[in-house]
Design a protein around this motif. Structure first.
Motif, PDB file in Angstrom:
ATOM      1  N   VAL A  72       0.811  -1.223   0.000  1.00 37.78           N
ATOM      2  CA  VAL A  72       0.000   0.000   0.000  1.00 37.78           C
ATOM      3  C   VAL A  72       0.844   1.273   0.000  1.00 37.78           C
ATOM      4  O   VAL A  72       0.375   2.306  -0.456  1.00 37.78           O
ATOM      5  CB  VAL A  72      -1.026   0.031   1.166  1.00 37.78           C
ATOM      6  N   ASP A 127      -5.088   6.160   7.274  1.00 38.87           N
ATOM      7  CA  ASP A 127      -5.459   5.776   5.909  1.00 38.87           C
ATOM      8  C   ASP A 127      -6.332   4.528   5.906  1.00 38.87           C
ATOM      9  O   ASP A 127      -7.307   4.437   5.159  1.00 38.87           O
ATOM     10  CB  ASP A 127      -4.192   5.543   5.077  1.00 38.87           C
ATOM     11  N   SER A 131     -10.103   4.602   4.438  1.00 40.29           N
ATOM     12  CA  SER A 131     -10.508   3.768   3.303  1.00 40.29           C
ATOM     13  C   SER A 131     -11.745   2.941   3.661  1.00 40.29           C
ATOM     14  O   SER A 131     -12.589   2.681   2.800  1.00 40.29           O
ATOM     15  CB  SER A 131      -9.365   2.862   2.850  1.00 40.29           C
ATOM     16  N   ARG A 132     -11.898   2.554   4.928  1.00 38.19           N
ATOM     17  CA  ARG A 132     -13.081   1.811   5.358  1.00 38.19           C
ATOM     18  C   ARG A 132     -14.313   2.719   5.315  1.00 38.19           C
ATOM     19  O   ARG A 132     -15.388   2.278   4.958  1.00 38.19           O
ATOM     20  CB  ARG A 132     -12.908   1.240   6.780  1.00 38.19           C
ATOM     21  N   GLN A 134     -14.776   5.279   3.286  1.00 40.84           N
ATOM     22  CA  GLN A 134     -15.112   5.460   1.872  1.00 40.84           C
ATOM     23  C   GLN A 134     -15.870   4.247   1.344  1.00 40.84           C
ATOM     24  O   GLN A 134     -16.805   4.385   0.571  1.00 40.84           O
ATOM     25  CB  GLN A 134     -13.853   5.690   1.027  1.00 40.84           C
ATOM     26  N   ASP A 135     -15.461   3.044   1.775  1.00 44.53           N
ATOM     27  CA  ASP A 135     -16.134   1.830   1.331  1.00 44.53           C
ATOM     28  C   ASP A 135     -17.583   1.772   1.796  1.00 44.53           C
ATOM     29  O   ASP A 135     -18.435   1.196   1.127  1.00 44.53           O
ATOM     30  CB  ASP A 135     -15.397   0.574   1.842  1.00 44.53           C
TER      31      ASP A 135
END
Length: 137
Positions: A72, A127, A131-132, A134-135
């Motif tokens: 990542v 981060d 990202s979780r 956004q999901d």
């Protein structure tokens, strides 16, 4: 004359039990007593994926599939003494208690960002949770 090479450290984000796997550092020195992502040095003869999976197992007792680790981020520490390969494992399943080596005093699962022993780890934790979010949206 020998070479003064920069060592590679593999640091692993492991989603588990609805959160993120973290270790409390036990070794004297920088970050002692503070949370960090599991990780450590890549040894000669290992791929970075093998090193990451080995470190997670040694520090937490959680088995992750080395072949499934996904890179990542790559960072160099501010003092330029180490290259850090940040990777993420697929969500891990681990029933029962965590077990750890002498480098770790505690294994915990966090469910929100926290400040860690190292700014580069803190950025990766932030981060991971961003990202979780956004999901889910």
């Amino acid at each position: 004359m020998g070479y003064d090479n920069t060592p590679t450290v593999v640091v692993v984000r492991v989603p588990i039990r609805g959160g993120l796997l973290m270790v409390r550092r036990a070794l004297p020195g920088e970050g002692q007593g503070r949370l960090a992502l599991p990780g450590g040095y890549q040894m000669a003869g290992q791929t970075w994926r093998e090193a990451g999976a080995r470190e997670v197992l040694e520090e937490t007792g959680v088995a992750v599939d080395a072949a499934a680790l996904r890179l990542v981020a790559v960072e160099t520490t501010p003092d330029r003494r180490q290259n850090l390969l940040f990777c993420e494992a697929p969500p891990a399943v681990h029933d029962g208690p965590f077990v750890h080596d002498a480098e770790v005093s505690e294994v915990v699962v966090i469910r929100a960002p926290v400040e860690t022993a190292f700014p580069l780890h803190t950025a990766q934790v932030e981060d991971f949770f961003a990202s979780r979010e956004q999901d889910r949206s």
